[in-house]
Structures are given as structure tokens and as C-alpha cells.
Design an enzyme around this catalytic site. Structure first.
Site, PDB file in Angstrom:
ATOM      1  N   SER A 283       0.822  -1.213   0.000  1.00  0.00           N
ATOM      2  CA  SER A 283       0.000   0.000   0.000  1.00  0.00           C
ATOM      3  C   SER A 283       0.851   1.255   0.000  1.00  0.00           C
ATOM      4  CB  SER A 283      -0.930   0.000   1.214  1.00  0.00           C
ATOM      5  OG  SER A 283      -1.880  -1.026   1.125  1.00  0.00           O
ATOM      6  N   GLU A 300      -3.654  -3.182  -7.008  1.00  0.00           N
ATOM      7  CA  GLU A 300      -4.060  -4.293  -6.163  1.00  0.00           C
ATOM      8  C   GLU A 300      -3.021  -4.342  -5.054  1.00  0.00           C
ATOM      9  OE1 GLU A 300      -3.783  -8.677  -5.310  1.00  0.00           O
ATOM     10  OE2 GLU A 300      -4.019  -8.496  -7.474  1.00  0.00           O
ATOM     11  N   CYS A 335      -1.532 -12.011  -0.776  1.00  0.00           N
ATOM     12  CA  CYS A 335      -2.310 -10.825  -0.424  1.00  0.00           C
ATOM     13  C   CYS A 335      -3.718 -11.207   0.000  1.00  0.00           C
ATOM     14  CB  CYS A 335      -2.346  -9.836  -1.584  1.00  0.00           C
ATOM     15  SG  CYS A 335      -2.851 -10.562  -3.136  1.00  0.00           S
TER      16      CYS A 335
END
Length: 554
Positions: A283, A300, A335
């Protein structure tokens, strides 16, 4: 992105293939029979290091700067990567700049290329279906991103099935247009899916074949010219896959492939100014790219993924196995991995936790069902565990200590599958929430429980989380499912008794929700969303009415 034990493969399909693979011995001469391969997966070592090159303007090129990759299992320098520094990015900038904004092909330009990519997909899917080719990539993945054979094979399997999905006419069907009647004779509006032209793809280490292939091919199908960067630790896998695609008819100049550090790639993006960049990864980097590239991104990013066990208790052994797979397969480096498990009080009264503990403890380094963690050190993960244990009422359920008797280098992590219990009331406190919901990209999860009256608190918790990738609601109670699904947002949510957080196959959307920048992968909808934009062409041929006169100015 994403796999179950059988990864995006059903147990039955793994079973059907097991005999063929078990009897297949990959000898040194097998790699030589693979016309595309320049390495032998099982022979890559400190004494026989492999080399990874760059591809630009249709040519494979080296670099004056060679980055040495440490073997994640023993620390030996086993791969040399030709990394481009900031002084060497001009050929890549020139190559991207050669592609116009309207792309290499579009519905009005070179439409035969849609058919060409259908043919390429057909040939590549066939190649990956061959046991020796599949085995080659499976073992190559294992060398650089250690995971069990089934997990690595599942990645190859999903990639092969994805390519099968876009054989023949399926590529041009992605560019399907629509028409709407106009206001008068001769007028019609038509909507088209239009490429961006020059684009960039940045993908992580944990799925070195699946993520880059699915995103790369999606970009190419829609008419874009991509530059692809894969994490250097694993980029050898995609280098070999590009060589395979070239033998299947992919024009060498259609894709550029660069090895570099993050700083150099950032410079390339700023100078080349691609019209769209797909980023899969952390992120922190995702947010920086969104600012640097003025929003021309699809992301993503990180996934702190939750699972809620509902009030109806069924199939305890099966649910325990799924929880183990979701949290610890690939050493938790997905993830989509299960990061936080909410157990209804009815489940707390069962032997679920003891069964989960037994399943976690059978994982071993020898078969790579547990292995090195490539982005967190052992110390970082144990420090996080210790901070959680300072929360009142928390306790270590299992794990929480380093792996033993191994040669994994200290730059990587090596811990036993770990679970820490934290009371729900403590999780919700402002001073604890960010700590508890911090993503640890390794074999680590937090477990809590809740009462019937606390479902609203659980839903408040999932609302407060920042990442909304995958989730699972394990229940066959339709009213419970309706309540949870209706009050949550995760882009890929599994619901029902067999719900999971990992294992997304190629046949459904995988991606986050609740973020305008969110990317998807694998499906026609994902490809069209990420790799094309809408263009409207309004035809207005006339005729002009015979009694038309110049009107008054307005």
C-alpha cells in the site's frame, strides 16, 4: 494474489495429474529439450548461477550492473540479474514513446492482431499443458519463491487455464462494442473499448508467473504496449515465460521487460509517462505511485483479510483445514491470506483451535509447506507477536518461535506458523486497532471470538479496516450471510460453508473493492476495466432535412 493448497485448482484436478507428475523425473537433458528455456530449474545454484536479461525494442540485453540474488533456502548467490540503473532507462523510454495513445491495435486499427493474440494464447496454453513444461515452471517458481509443489503447480495451472480462456475469437470479444439509435436518420452512437497505448506493469515476488502473465496478456489483448517489471528476486520466471511466448508467436517488440530497483523504475515512469500503470504490491508504494503518476494507476495493494465463522457449526475438520490453508499455505505470503479470524462463540466451544494447531504443526521445511518469508525478517515477525501479547487478555495459541535446523539467510524470515488470540473488546480500542490489523506478510494470524450480540462490533471492525481485498463468511445461514455481506465491502468475498480467503481461480474476479483505483485480474471484466477505457464514436451521416435553414444564433 492468491492460492489455496490446490491453489486455484480443485482437489480432483490435482489428483488426476498427480500420477503423471510423480513419475516424471526432470533430468538435466529435459531443459535442453525445451526450445525456449535458457536455464535448468533444478541446477540453479551458487556454483551454477543463472542470469536474467532485459528485453527492450525486441532485443535481449544485459547491463553493466549485475544484482546478485541470494538463494532463499541457503543464502548462496544463485542468480545474477542484469539490473538497469537510471542512466540506462532511455531505450525503455524511447520504446514506450514509440507507441501512440491509440495503441498498437484497436477496433479501427490492425484488428487482425486480436486474432493473432488468440492464436498466441492457444499455443502458449498448449505449451503449459505439457508435463515437462509445467514441471519446469513449477520447479523454477519453487527455487525463487519457495512453496510446496502443489502450490507452485497451481500457479502454473491457473495461468494455463487463463490462456485457454482467451483462445480463438475470445480476444476480439473483449473489444465488443455496442450501438444506440440516434435522434434522427443517419445518427448512431457506438461505444468502444479503447487501449491506453503505452502502459506499465509492476508485479511482486509471491506469484512470479501468474500475476505478471495474466496482467501482461490482458494489456496486450486490448492493444497496449507494456513495459513489465517483476521483483528481481523472482524475475527469472517471467523472463523464461517471455521466451516461451516468443516461440508461440509473440512479437518481440510488443513487450519490454526491465529489471531495476524501485527508484529507477519510478524515474522511468515519471519520464516515460505511461498512460496507465498497473501496480500489485504494498500500500505504501501504491499510494506514492498514485500521487507521482497523477492518478493514472490501477492498484491491487495490501490485503489484511478477514474470515468470520458464523453461528452454525458444521464440518469441523474441513473448516480447520481451510483455515490452515488460508493462513499458512505459501508461508502466508499471499495478499489474500487469512489475517484475522472471528469465531462465533459456538465455534469456541469446539476443538477447532486444537485442530488448527495440529494442522499448523505438521507443516515442515522439507516439503516447503512452510518456508522462508521474503519481505519480513524473523525478528520483525517475533517483535510483532510480542507487541500483541502485551495487549490485556491476549495469548499465544501456537507457533511464535523461529524455525529450527535450517540455512535460510537472516535477510529473510523463518518462523513457525503462528496464531495470537486477542479479545474483541481489546481489538476495537483505538490504541490497539492499528497494531492488530497490521499486515504481516508471513505465516501469522490473529484470532478472536464474538457473541451473538457482538456481530455489530465485528462489522464495525471490518468497516474500520483500510484494505478490502478478500474475505470469507463461513456459514450456511442465509440471514447471517445477508447481514455480513450487506455490511462489508471486500472485492472478492466467499460466502457459505466452504468459504475461504485464498484460492481464487481464473474463472472469477479477483481484486479489491471500495477504491476507485482498484484493479482486477483474470476475467474479461477485469481486463476491460484495467486495460481499456471507453470511447464513444457518434456517426451522423445525414441526410440534412430538405427544408433546413440557418437558425438564429443561440
Amino acid at each position: 494474489m492468491f492460492m489455496f493448497l490446490v491453489s486455484r485448482v480443485t482437489k480432483d484436478s490435482i489428483s488426476r495429474n498427480r500420477n503423471a507428475f510423480a513419475s516424471f523425473a526432470f533430468s538435466s537433458r529435459c531443459a535442453h529439450s525445451l526450445s525456449f528455456a535458457t536455464v535448468e530449474a533444478e541446477e540453479i545454484s551458487g556454483s551454477r548461477p543463472a542470469e536474467v536479461l532485459n528485453l527492450v525494442q525486441g532485443k535481449w540485453v544485459g547491463s553493466s550492473n549485475w544484482n546478485t540474488i541470494a538463494d532463499p533456502l541457503n543464502g548462496d548467490s544463485f542468480i545474477k540479474v542484469a539490473e538497469v540503473d537510471e542512466t540506462g532507462i532511455q531505450p525503455f523510454i524511447k520504446s514506450l514513446s514509440s507507441c501512440p495513445k491509440h495503441g498498437v491495435h484497436n477496433p479501427f486499427k490492425a484488428p487482425e492482431r486480436y486474432l493473432m493474440y488468440g492464436d498466441i494464447s492457444t499455443k502458449a496454453a498448449h505449451m503449459l499443458s505439457l508435463p515437462k513444461v509445467s514441471d519446469f515452471f513449477t520447479k523454477l517458481i519453487q527455487r525463487v519463491s519457495p512453496k510446496s509443489y502443489q502450490q507452485a503447480f497451481g500457479e502454473v495451472y491457473v495461468t494455463q487455464k487463463f490462456l485457454e480462456n482467451f483462445c480463438g475469437d475470445q480476444v476480439r470479444f473483449l473489444a465488443r462494442s455496442f450501438g444506440v439509435p440516434g435522434n434522427h436518420l443517419g445518427q448512431q452512437s457506438h461505444g468502444f473499448r479503447w487501449p491506453y497505448g503505452p502502459v506499465a506493469i509492476i508485479t511482486p515476488f509471491n506469484f512470479p508467473l501468474e500475476i505478471p502473465v495474466l496482467q501482461l496478456m490482458g494489456a496486450l489483448y486490448m492493444g497496449n504496449k507494456p513495459v513489465l517489471k517483476v521483483d528481481s528476486k523472482v524475475s527469472i520466471v517471467m523472463e523464461q515465460m517471455l521466451r516461451l511466448l516468443h516461440t508461440c508467436g509473440l512479437p518481440a517488440e510488443d513487450v519490454d521487460f526491465i529489471n531495476s530497483d524501485g527508484k529507477t523504475m519510478n524515474r522511468l515512469l515519471l519520464e516515460a509517462n505511461p498512460r496507465m500503470t498497473l501496480f500489485t504490491g504494498s500500500s505504501r508504494v501504491a499510494d506514492k505511485l498514485a500521487v507521482d503518476l497523477k492518478g493514472r494507476v490501477k492498484l491491487e495493494d495490501a490485503g489484511f483479510d478477514w474470515k468470520i465463522l458464523g453461528p452454525d457449526v458444521h464440518q469441523e475438520d474441513y473448516i480447520a483445514w481451510v483455515c490452515d490453508q488460508d493462513a499458512y499455505a505459501c508461508s502466508g505470503q499471499k495478499c489474500s491470506a487469512q489475517s484475522l479470524l472471528f469465531m462465533h462463540e459456538n465455534w469456541s466451544k469446539t476443538s477447532l483451535l486444537s485442530k488448527l494447531k495440529d494442522l499448523a504443526e505438521r507443516r515442515k521445511l522439507e516439503d516447503l509447506t512452510i518456508g522462508p518469508v521474503l519481505t519480513c525478517t524473523t525478528g520483525m515477525m517475533l517483535e510483532h507477536k510480542n507487541k500483541l501479547l502485551e495487549i490485556p487478555g491476549s495469548k499465544l495459541l501456537f507457533g511464535g518461535s523461529p524455525l529450527e535446523n535450517h540455512s535460510i539467510p537472516p535477510i529473510y524470515g523463518a518462523i513457525k506458523p503462528t496464531a495470537v488470540y486477542v479479545p474483541l473488546e481489546e481489538i476495537m480500542k483505538d490504541k490497539n486497532f492499528d497494531l492488530v490489523t497490521k499486515e504481516i506478510f508471513g505465516p501469522f494470524q490473529v484470532i478472536t471470538d464474538y457473541k451473538n450480540s457482538q456481530l455489530s462490533v465485528v462489522l464495525d471492525a471490518v468497516e474500520r479496516m483500510h484494505n478490502h481485498l478478500t474475505a470469507a463468511v463461513v456459514s450456511n445461514d442465509p440471514l447471517f450471510l445477508q447481514e455480513v455481506v450487506g455490511n462489508s465491502v471486500n472485492g472478492t468475498t466467499y460466502a457459505g460453508l466452504r468459504a475461504r480467503t485464498t484460492g481464487a481461480p481464473q474463472n472469477h474476479w479477483f481484486g479489491p473493492a471500495g477504491d476507485a483505483r482498484g484493479a482486477g485480474i483474470g476475467t474479461p471484466e477485469a481486463i476491460k476495466l484495467v486495460w481499456s477505457c471507453h470511447r464513444e464514436v457518434i456517426y451522423d451521416f445525414g441526410p440534412v432535412p430538405k427544408d433546413w435553414k440557418t437558425p438564429q444564433s443561440t
